[in-house]
Design an enzyme around this catalytic site. Structure first.
Site, PDB file in Angstrom:
ATOM      1  N   GLU A 104      34.301 -84.891  26.567  1.00 28.45           N
ATOM      2  CA  GLU A 104      33.221 -84.472  25.672  1.00 28.45           C
ATOM      3  C   GLU A 104      32.173 -85.582  25.562  1.00 28.45           C
ATOM      4  OE1 GLU A 104      32.934 -81.544  24.755  1.00 28.45           O
ATOM      5  OE2 GLU A 104      34.967 -80.729  25.010  1.00 28.45           O
ATOM      6  N   CYS A 137      38.399 -79.984  16.218  1.00 34.30           N
ATOM      7  CA  CYS A 137      38.264 -81.027  17.242  1.00 34.30           C
ATOM      8  C   CYS A 137      36.910 -81.714  17.143  1.00 34.30           C
ATOM      9  CB  CYS A 137      38.449 -80.443  18.647  1.00 34.30           C
ATOM     10  SG  CYS A 137      40.170 -80.063  19.001  1.00 34.30           S
ATOM     11  N   ARG A 158      35.657 -70.545  13.245  1.00 29.29           N
ATOM     12  CA  ARG A 158      35.874 -69.154  13.677  1.00 29.29           C
ATOM     13  C   ARG A 158      37.159 -68.606  13.068  1.00 29.29           C
ATOM     14  NH1 ARG A 158      38.935 -67.415  17.709  1.00 29.29           N
ATOM     15  NH2 ARG A 158      39.198 -69.467  18.645  1.00 29.29           N
ATOM     16  N   HIS A 163      39.128 -82.647  25.795  1.00 28.23           N
ATOM     17  CA  HIS A 163      39.767 -81.336  25.620  1.00 28.23           C
ATOM     18  C   HIS A 163      40.623 -81.044  26.856  1.00 28.23           C
ATOM     19  CE1 HIS A 163      37.275 -79.547  22.199  1.00 28.23           C
ATOM     20  NE2 HIS A 163      38.519 -79.191  21.940  1.00 28.23           N
TER      21      HIS A 163
HETATM   22  N1  PCA Z   1      41.877 -77.518  19.418  1.00 24.20           N
HETATM   23  C1  PCA Z   1      41.001 -77.085  18.342  1.00 24.20           C
HETATM   24  C2  PCA Z   1      41.507 -77.788  17.116  1.00 24.20           C
HETATM   25  C3  PCA Z   1      42.800 -78.419  17.487  1.00 24.20           C
HETATM   26  C4  PCA Z   1      42.918 -78.241  18.937  1.00 24.20           C
HETATM   27  O1  PCA Z   1      43.825 -78.702  19.636  1.00 24.20           O
HETATM   28  C5  PCA Z   1      39.518 -77.331  18.618  1.00 24.20           C
HETATM   29  O2  PCA Z   1      39.115 -77.337  19.797  1.00 24.20           O
HETATM   30  O3  PCA Z   1      38.761 -77.509  17.666  1.00 24.20           O
END
Ligand code: PCA
Length: 215
Positions: free
Chosen positions: A83, A146, A93, A169
């Site tokens: 990111e 996140c 959401r 991610h």
């Molecule tokens: N993914 C979510 C929150 C926790 C996770 O592992 C996100 O992308 O916000």
């Protein structure tokens, strides 16, 4: 020795596991501090708008890291995503594990609209691809827990650019997705995170290669 803080998230959205914590925990179990030249400290964060930042901020004080990488799971993605930018916006959401689903509020009132990751994201992408795992630079960490955690991290470290920090991610594990859906074996996610940490602790400056998009 370089001090690294690596976090993953607990389960959410009705899942029994979170691919990010699986991989963070797996990497910690196989970490060789002497060979890597770095101490690894890991923490599991709850998927909670209120509690994740608190646990993260306490870990920053405790560990006093040189490098921080927070990791979360991104259902629907098939590649590891470095990111690039955290936005100061929450627009949930679904409810978090505490039942909170805030809409259109800042992560940190009065803070800037966005913060950049200070990880060498392109070096990290190249390092992950070099161990055979698909990877890409991502321009949005979403507007859920996140991104809120990522923004909290970059805001907390805004006056200390010598600490490299960012967010990754990762795809779900194959058991979490229907047949044919995008997933990644935990051992490959572990390899990817090890590659990210190596790049983050050794790159002198980020690679000058394009990772831009037109839309
Ligand atoms: N993914 C979510 C929150 C926790 C996770 O592992 C996100 O992308 O916000």
């Amino acid at each position: 020795m370089t001090r690294v803080l690596l976090t993953g998230f607990g389960a959410f959205e009705g899942q029994s596991v979170n691919a990010s914590w699986r991989a963070v925990h797996g990497l910690a179990e196989s970490w060789d501090a002497v060979a890597e030249g770095a101490e690894l400290h890991v923490r599991e964060l709850p998927v909670s708008f209120r509690r994740a930042p608190t646990v993260l901020e306490a870990a920053l004080v405790d560990v006093r890291p040189d490098v921080v990488v927070c990791v979360g799971e991104a259902g629907g993605r098939g590649a590891v995503g470095l990111e690039r930018v955290a936005v100061n916006l929450v627009d949930a959401r679904i409810a978090d594990v505490d039942g909170a689903a805030p809409v259109d509020v800042p992560v940190v009132p009065g803070a800037p609209a966005a913060h950049w990751a200070t990880l060498p994201v392109k070096d990290c992408v190249a390092a992950v691809r070099a161990v055979g795992v698909p990877a890409e630079v991502s321009l949005s960490a979403g507007t859920y827990v996140c991104n809120a955690t990522f923004f909290t991290l970059m805001h907390a470290l805004r006056s200390d650019p010598s600490i490299r920090a960012g967010f990754v991610h990762v795809p779900r594990t194959p058991e979490q997705v229907p047949p044919g859906g995008p997933g990644l074996e935990t051992r490959l996610t572990v390899d990817a995170l090890r590659a990210v940490l190596r790049a983050a602790t050794t790159a002198v400056q980020d690679l000058r290669v394009s990772a831009g998009t037109l839309s």
